[in-house]
Each structure stands twice: as structure tokens, then as C-alpha cells.
Design a protein around this motif. Structure first.
Motif, mmCIF file in Angstrom:
data_model
loop_
_atom_site.group_PDB
_atom_site.id
_atom_site.type_symbol
_atom_site.label_atom_id
_atom_site.label_comp_id
_atom_site.label_asym_id
_atom_site.label_seq_id
_atom_site.Cartn_x
_atom_site.Cartn_y
_atom_site.Cartn_z
ATOM 1 N N GLN A 1 45.292 20.126 30.084
ATOM 2 C CA GLN A 1 44.576 19.020 29.448
ATOM 3 C C GLN A 1 43.391 19.514 28.619
ATOM 4 N N ASP A 2 42.916 20.743 28.929
ATOM 5 C CA ASP A 2 41.813 21.301 28.150
ATOM 6 C C ASP A 2 42.220 21.522 26.705
ATOM 7 N N LEU A 3 43.525 21.779 26.479
ATOM 8 C CA LEU A 3 44.011 21.987 25.120
ATOM 9 C C LEU A 3 43.841 20.719 24.285
ATOM 10 N N ALA A 4 43.856 19.564 24.938
ATOM 11 C CA ALA A 4 43.725 18.279 24.234
ATOM 12 C C ALA A 4 42.290 17.775 24.255
ATOM 13 N N LEU A 5 41.345 18.638 24.686
ATOM 14 C CA LEU A 5 39.924 18.261 24.755
ATOM 15 C C LEU A 5 39.733 16.987 25.589
ATOM 16 N N ALA A 6 40.385 16.968 26.759
ATOM 17 C CA ALA A 6 40.319 15.777 27.608
ATOM 18 C C ALA A 6 38.893 15.415 27.985
ATOM 19 N N THR A 7 38.048 16.428 28.177
ATOM 20 C CA THR A 7 36.672 16.144 28.594
ATOM 21 C C THR A 7 35.858 15.492 27.484
ATOM 22 N N HIS A 8 36.359 15.530 26.247
ATOM 23 C CA HIS A 8 35.668 14.896 25.122
ATOM 24 C C HIS A 8 36.184 13.488 24.853
ATOM 25 N N SER A 9 37.234 13.091 25.514
ATOM 26 C CA SER A 9 37.853 11.804 25.212
ATOM 27 C C SER A 9 36.929 10.651 25.554
ATOM 28 N N LEU A 10 37.117 9.539 24.870
ATOM 29 C CA LEU A 10 36.330 8.345 25.142
ATOM 30 C C LEU A 10 36.563 7.877 26.575
ATOM 31 N N GLU A 11 37.801 7.972 27.066
ATOM 32 C CA GLU A 11 38.113 7.532 28.425
ATOM 33 C C GLU A 11 37.299 8.317 29.452
ATOM 34 N N SER A 12 37.167 9.615 29.223
ATOM 35 C CA SER A 12 36.393 10.435 30.146
ATOM 36 C C SER A 12 34.923 10.033 30.133
ATOM 37 N N TYR A 13 34.405 9.722 28.955
ATOM 38 C CA TYR A 13 33.000 9.312 28.862
ATOM 39 C C TYR A 13 32.780 7.907 29.425
ATOM 40 N N VAL A 14 33.804 7.058 29.380
ATOM 41 C CA VAL A 14 33.679 5.747 30.015
ATOM 42 C C VAL A 14 33.500 5.925 31.526
ATOM 43 N N GLU A 15 34.184 6.898 32.113
ATOM 44 C CA GLU A 15 34.003 7.200 33.537
ATOM 45 C C GLU A 15 32.564 7.612 33.821
ATOM 46 N N THR A 16 32.009 8.458 32.953
ATOM 47 C CA THR A 16 30.620 8.884 33.128
ATOM 48 C C THR A 16 29.673 7.702 32.966
ATOM 49 N N ALA A 17 29.962 6.843 32.000
ATOM 50 C CA ALA A 17 29.133 5.651 31.784
ATOM 51 C C ALA A 17 29.115 4.776 33.034
ATOM 52 N N ALA A 18 30.257 4.647 33.685
ATOM 53 C CA ALA A 18 30.330 3.842 34.914
ATOM 54 C C ALA A 18 29.475 4.469 36.016
ATOM 55 N N MET A 19 29.434 5.786 36.062
ATOM 56 C CA MET A 19 28.586 6.476 37.047
ATOM 57 C C MET A 19 27.109 6.200 36.782
ATOM 58 N N VAL A 20 26.746 6.194 35.504
ATOM 59 C CA VAL A 20 25.355 5.888 35.158
ATOM 60 C C VAL A 20 25.033 4.450 35.531
ATOM 61 N N ASP A 21 25.957 3.539 35.253
ATOM 62 C CA ASP A 21 25.750 2.130 35.610
ATOM 63 C C ASP A 21 25.499 1.962 37.110
#
Length: 431
Positions: free
Chosen positions: A374-394
Motif C-alpha cells: 500500500q506504500d506504493l500507492a501513498l496510502a498514508t497520504h490519502s484523504l481517507e487516512s487523514y479522515v481517520e486522524t481527524a476523527a482522533m483529533v475530534d
């Protein structure tokens, strides 16, 4: 919580004034220790002088107690001195950062800060190496996991680390005062792709990032908030790149690699111009309040909307942006960054002194700790991944994250919310 770290964004983790105040409070314990020691010594002397009483042996135990209080007093002194030292170390880091920022805008003020810095360093030779260590530690924290990607025969980790190298070496990851977009953008055509009336404002960061444009081909959405008796305000949702092909750059798609390169190197991109055109089409006028929620390339657009557009941007929320803006004290910057995101690494760790208002913060974590394809597809940069982080901040109890609730509540006062998603295309010359 999954390694989430929330701070002001700089290498200065603690307020120096608070550190010095804490040192004074610790030092205030010394007189109390002295009183205890004196009282125990008096009792010890009294018992020791009465050798004929059965209590005389207790004097030996009290001698041990006196020695323990003396040891505690010494440790209190050491702790207070260490706190004072760390306050000076953080002040060195702070002054270095301030001098670097002022060097771009006010040479005289920068020289004054550097003079103060020289005096501070000359007074204690321990400060410079400790400040260097603090800065290195902060930098390492900002790129944690970047080199731990899927190995791919040893080729992939160096490529990911290259993002940080590019950002640090070229110095383009920080948008500083006066760094205006140059040249003329490619001609672009903006048209409405969809209209809707959301029931209200987003309820938090995750909810906001889920409002990124979803209509076919749309790259930017504008929401107009109307409160009776007040000027309308707007929130722009600016998406990330829609095409990563270098070969197709400069084609019809305005959110492409050509726009990425132009924005990162200081050029006025078709995507930036399209965002301005979309705001105008939605009714926003110079001076109107326009806040921004942005992902990836959208973060670069947001930076320049906040720093050079005619709109009043008071809140900017970005995820995985390749740059960090230099905002003023009346502008709030909320950044989500994955330390293993090669695109975010292009910002080179951002500002050592942090940026924006006191309510600004950066939330960081390793977005994808498990190396894999998944690193080849820059999964950690995806919007979905950042939505998970946003939920953690919330869900966080950090005071800065909690304070953001007031922003959503203020937006939610609107009696109507009008949302339009826009599709932008470059206008290509006739063949």
C-alpha cells in the motif's frame, strides 16, 4: 491514541515563562525543607543530651531523617536549576527561529534578536549544544516512519526520505511573508457541478474533511453561511491532486502535477486561479470571510488564499499539505500531518517557532505503521487516512482540539447553508 501528538507545530514544546515560574515554585520548597531539617535537628539534640532516658537511641534514627531532608533539599535545588536551564534552552531555540523569520521581513529586528541570542549563548556554554539537540529531536519526530516504508528491494525508503531532503534543501516548504505567486495562470474554465443545501455546519474535523468535493470531476466546493444581520461567510473545500501523471501535466485537468510544481515553486497555478473564480461565482467578494479546508495540493492553494488573496481567511485547516504558511496572530492554522507521508515531508517539518494564533496546532502521527505494498500507492497520504486522524483529533481531550468545537458551533448559527461544487478545466489552445 495511536501515537497522535498535538502541539503548536514548532520545536518549542514548552512556554519558557511557564518553565521559569515552575522553577520558582520548586525553589519555594527549599525554606520548607530547611524548617523541617531545623525542627528534626532540635529534637535530635534534645534526645541526644538525655543519654540516661530510654528515648536516647531514637536520636540515631532522627540523624538519618536529617540526612534525608538534606538530600531532598539538594535535589530541589538541582531540579529548579534544571528547569531554569531548559527555559534558557527553549529561549535559544525560540530566538533562533524568530531571527530566521525576521531576516526575511525586518533586517534591523533580526539583528536585535541575534544580538540578544549571542549574549544568552555567551553566558552559558551548555546552551548551544542543548538547543541543537532539541532541534534535532524535533526534526526526527516530524519524519518518524518516513524511511520505514515497503522496502521494494531497497529502492522505496530512499525515495520517501527524498521528500524531506527536497523540502529541507530547497527551502520551498515554507511560504514566508512576501512570497507571492508569480507569473500568470493558465486560462481556466470553472462551472458548477452540483448545488445542495446541507442541514448545517460540519460537526468536527472528520466531518469537514468528508465534505471534500464528490461530484463528478469537481475539485473545489464553496459553502455560503448566512446569519441574519451579519455578512455572509464562506468555507472553501479544496481537494488534492486529481492527476499525478507528469506526462499528462498541463492538460485539461487543472489539479495536476503542473499545478503542483507551479505552486510549490511559487508560480500561479490553474488550480489556484480556479479556486478564486469559484469563490467569486459563489458570491464571495474582497474582504469577505473565507475559511479553508484543504487536502494535499489544496493546502498550497489555502496557504496563498490566507496570505495574499483579497479575502479574510481567519481559519485554515489542512491535511498532508506540502507547505506550511506563515500566518499572523489573528489567523488559526490547524494542520494534520502524517510523519511517514512523503508529500507532507516536502514542508520540511514546518516552522521551528510554529505559526498562526495561540489556538493553532499541528496533529501528527505515523499514518501507516505497517510497511506493505500500500506504500506504493501513498496510502498514508490519502484523504481517507487523514479522515481517520481527524476523527482522533475530534476525540482528543487536548485543550486546543476541544477549543475547535467553538468554531464549528459558530458556523452552525447559520440559518441557511448553500453549497456549490465546481469543476475546473484548463482552456487549451486550438491544435
Amino acid at each position: 491514541m495511536s501515537g497522535l501528538n498535538i502541539d503548536h507545530g514548532g520545536a518549542i514544546a514548552v512556554d519558557t515563562t511557564q518553565l521559569r515560574e515552575l522553577a520558582e515554585r520548586v525553589r519555594a520548597v527549599v525554606p520548607v525543607c530547611a524548617e523541617v531539617e531545623e525542627s528534626v535537628e532540635r529534637v535530635e539534640a534534645l534526645l541526644g543530651s538525655a543519654a540516661w532516658t530510654p528515648l536516647a537511641s531514637a536520636a540515631w534514627s532522627l540523624r538519618s531523617a536529617v540526612m534525608a531532608v538534606q538530600t531532598l533539599t539538594a535535589r530541589v535545588h538541582e531540579t529548579a536549576a534544571d528547569l531554569d536551564l531548559m527555559a534558557e534552552v527553549y529561549e535559544v531555540v525560540e530566538l533562533r527561529a524568530r531571527a530566521e523569520v525576521l531576516s526575511h521581513t525586518d533586517a534591523a529586528a533580526a539583528a536585535a534578536v541575534e544580538a540578544r541570542l549571542r549574549l544568552l549563548l555567551a553566558a552559558d556554554e551548555r546552551l548551544a549544544p542543548l538547543a541543537d539537540l532539541q532541534e534535532r529531536t524535533a526534526d526526527e519526530r516530524r519524519f518518524r516512519g518516513l524511511g520505514d516504508q515497503f522496502d521494494a528491494g531497497g529502492l522505496l525508503p530512499p525515495m520517501f526520505l527524498g521528500g524531506a531532503v527536497v523540502g529541507v534543501t530547497l527551502g520551498l516548504g515554507r511560504v514566508r511573508p512576501g512570497m507571492l505567486l508569480g507569473a500568470t495562470a493558465d486560462p481556466v474554465r470553472v462551472s458548477a457541478a452540483s448545488h445542495s443545501r446541507p442541514a448545517g455546519a460540519p460537526s468536527g474535523l472528520a466531518s469537514a474533511f468528508r465534505r471534500m468535493p464528490s461530484a463528478s470531476g469537481a475539485q473545489v466546493a464553496i459553502e455560503k453561511y448566512t446569519v441574519p444581520g451579519e455578512s455572509p461567510r464562506y468555507v472553501a473545500y479544496v481537494s488534492g491532486s486529481r492527476s499525478m501523471s507528469l506526462r499528462e501535466g498541463g492538460g485539461v485537468e487543472a489539479w495536476d502535477m503542473k499545478s503542483n510544481i507551479e505552486l510549490y515553486t511559487g508560480g500561479r497555478s490553474a488550480s489556484y486561479q480556479a479556486t478564486l473564480d469559484a469563490l467569486a461565482a459563489a458570491g464571495a467578494r474582497p474582504g469577505d470571510r473565507v475559511d479553508v479546508v484543504a487536502h494535499s495540493q489544496g493546502g498550497m492553494i489555502a496557504a496563498h488564499l490566507a496570505m495574499e488573496s483579497a479575502f479574510t481567511v481567519t481559519t485554515q485547516i489542512t491535511a498532508g499539505s506540502p507547505v506550511e504558511p506563515t500566518l499572523s496572530a489573528d489567523q488559526t492554522l490547524v494542520q494534520l500531518r502524517h510523519t511517514d507521508d512523503v508529500v507532507s515531508a516536502l514542508a520540511a517539518g514546518g516552522a521551528r517557532e510554529g505559526t498562526g494564533s495561540a489556538d493553532s496546532f499541528t496533529a501528527r502521527r505515523v499514518g501507516d505503521p505497517d510497511p506493505g505494498r500500500q506504500d506504493l500507492a501513498l496510502a498514508t497520504h490519502s484523504l481517507e487516512s487523514y479522515v481517520e486522524t481527524a476523527a482522533m483529533v475530534d476525540a482528543s481531550t487536548d485543550p486546543r482540539a476541544v477549543a475547535l468545537d467553538a468554531y464549528w458551533a459558530d458556523l452552525d448559527r447559520a440559518v441557511t447553508v448553500e453549497r456549490t461544487e465546481y469543476r475546473a478545466e484548463r482552456v487549451l489552445p486550438d491544435p
